[in-house]
Design an enzyme around this catalytic site. Sequence first.
Site, PDB file in Angstrom:
ATOM      1  N   ASP A   9      -6.661   9.623  14.052  1.00 38.41           N
ATOM      2  CA  ASP A   9      -6.606   9.153  12.607  1.00 38.41           C
ATOM      3  C   ASP A   9      -7.714   8.849  12.410  1.00 38.41           C
ATOM      4  OD1 ASP A   9      -6.702   9.672   9.792  1.00 38.41           O
ATOM      5  OD2 ASP A   9      -4.599   8.711   9.183  1.00 38.41           O
TER       6      ASP A   9
ATOM      7  N   ILE B 244       3.738   0.978   3.455  1.00 36.79           N
ATOM      8  CA  ILE B 244       3.785  -0.468   3.494  1.00 36.79           C
ATOM      9  C   ILE B 244       4.168  -1.445   2.644  1.00 36.79           C
ATOM     10  CG2 ILE B 244       1.863  -1.923   5.065  1.00 36.79           C
ATOM     11  CD1 ILE B 244       2.266   1.378   5.807  1.00 36.79           C
TER      12      ILE B 244
ATOM     13  N   GLY C 114       0.731   4.955   1.286  1.00 37.47           N
ATOM     14  CA  GLY C 114      -0.429   5.529   1.871  1.00 37.47           C
ATOM     15  C   GLY C 114      -0.012   6.689   2.041  1.00 37.47           C
ATOM     16  N   ALA C 115      -0.389   8.085   2.325  1.00 40.50           N
ATOM     17  CA  ALA C 115      -0.621   9.443   2.520  1.00 40.50           C
ATOM     18  C   ALA C 115       1.006   9.687   3.351  1.00 40.50           C
ATOM     19  CB  ALA C 115      -1.865   9.856   3.627  1.00 40.50           C
ATOM     20  N   GLU C 116       0.674   8.455   4.335  1.00 43.51           N
ATOM     21  CA  GLU C 116       2.021   9.068   5.091  1.00 43.51           C
ATOM     22  C   GLU C 116       3.207   8.224   5.001  1.00 43.51           C
ATOM     23  OE1 GLU C 116       2.797  10.123   9.487  1.00 43.51           O
ATOM     24  OE2 GLU C 116       0.989   9.142   9.016  1.00 43.51           O
ATOM     25  N   ALA C 117       3.061   6.582   4.772  1.00 48.11           N
ATOM     26  CA  ALA C 117       3.940   5.866   4.535  1.00 48.11           C
ATOM     27  C   ALA C 117       3.713   5.036   3.555  1.00 48.11           C
ATOM     28  CB  ALA C 117       4.297   5.541   5.859  1.00 48.11           C
TER      29      ALA C 117
ATOM     30  N   LYS D 113       0.727  -1.080  -0.254  1.00 45.54           N
ATOM     31  CA  LYS D 113       0.040   0.381  -0.202  1.00 45.54           C
ATOM     32  C   LYS D 113       0.848   1.234  -0.033  1.00 45.54           C
ATOM     33  CE  LYS D 113      -3.717   2.747   1.125  1.00 45.54           C
ATOM     34  NZ  LYS D 113      -4.619   3.402  -0.265  1.00 45.54           N
TER      35      LYS D 113
END
Lengths: 327, 206
Positions: free
Chosen positions: B117, B12, B7-10, B5
């Site tokens: 979140d 995965i 993600g927006a932040e990290a 994935k």
Amino acid sequence: MLGLGIESTAHTFSCAIVEKKGKQGKILSDVRKIYRPPEGEGIHPREASRHHAEHSSEVLSECLRKSNVKIDDLDIISYAAGPGLGPCLRIGAVVARSLSSYYDIPIYPVNHALGHIELGKMLTGAKDPLVLLVSGGHTMILAFLSKKWRVFGETLDITVGQLLDQIGRHAGFASPCGPKIEELASKSIEYLPLPYVVKGNDVSFSGLLSATKRIIPKGIESACFSLQETAFSMMGEATERALAFTGKKELLVVGGVAANKRLSNILSSICARHHCKFFVAPKEYAGDCGSQISWIGLLESSKKPGVNLENTFVKQSWRLDTVEVLY
Amino acid sequence: MKLVKKGAEADIYVTTWNGQNSILKIRKKKDYRVNSLDIRIRTLRTIREAKMIYEVKSFGISTPIVYFVDEKKCEIYLQFIKGKLVRDLPMKQIVKICTDIGKIVGTLHKNGIMHGDLTTSNFILSQRGLVILDFGLSQKTDAIDDYAIDLRLFKEVLNSAHAQIVVGAWASFIQGYQSILGNTLTERIVNQVLVIEKRGRYANVV
């Protein structure tokens, strides 16, 4: 089909004539007069509405002349019924109502924010975008789902436009201050730490506002640079979160702050990372204009008749996510 | 190592850690952020996430175990959980499961932690029950306002991504939340949610 749109939600009074053929729209004319408060001051609603009243006939005449359209040729008239400043909204509504009743043309009260989005879609060709609406009145991340634009994230207090304007006014600039701040920011690369507040998909700018005021004495250029970097990174992150969550493949940026190049930079780099198409409303039509109002009226007219004159109110607080979209 | 994935932040990845199936969460450098700001945010969140997971485990919250943290590289190795994201479940099941989400959030708040979140993609339904993820934005707090911000975000997610079931899902969430925090506190926090909504732009909350 020909529509006249009248915009008067805040500092801009604008009339525009748009022609709709099938799903295509063409802007025939878009004339604006912008109220400019004295340096260091914000919009005074009464003064702004006086400005609009004084210039309304001149703007309307010029709009008709430029487009080569007579009032009789108009199929519909739409006006921005909200959200915005009450005294300003009422001027646009009065002009629309007068024309509608005298010439017997159907009238449509439309939502100003929706106008930003739909005009942006029409001009850029975006189909099913995640939308970032950034202006003096809005900072919202939206996507369309079952008949409404749904809010995936927004500011919890002031908007990014207000943030830039308030800092600018504090420093003694003339509103709107965005372009001046962008220009000063481009002269610095010195980042001073400022509060960065992202809560889920939401952002909060009030702390950033106070903190930026405090660092202005250290140098206006680095203050502007640090302000832009922090605020835009926050919006970038919130947008990125919403993109990852919704899985949308398009991002559209609309509203006055969409004209900022640094913001576009940040967002296009995010789009590249998520293999997503990036659209930004053309600078000329990113901010408030009559075309956005006219276009919504034209879209609505394909699904419903105009409203009766007694229902042509203005609504100062009219949230975008309460509007049902039928077209 | 397989990317599962972005993600927006990290990012995965699925990988292994000492022979165990593991998730590697990397908070990558974001080119659009000024370097010093970027490092500050990524380091802070990586450390905070690891600390919070350890803390919430102590009062029985079901969340992946931390195997290893590299705060220099902003990497965390986490236990791999097999299951389905709540976001992707059928609507009816989401409504039902919101009660369990409410219970987990209630337990966090009861112990003075806001998650920061709360979205339906931060909960996994596994064979061993509901698991909560992603403590990167979490905070220790005893302010009613902070708990209300958690609830408001979750409501916003239901309102946008799950618009068809928002009424039922929200009621179900509150039911679970109330069962942990009790009537008085729940009422206070839910009222605060309305206050926050009124602070929003053009809000017209009745």
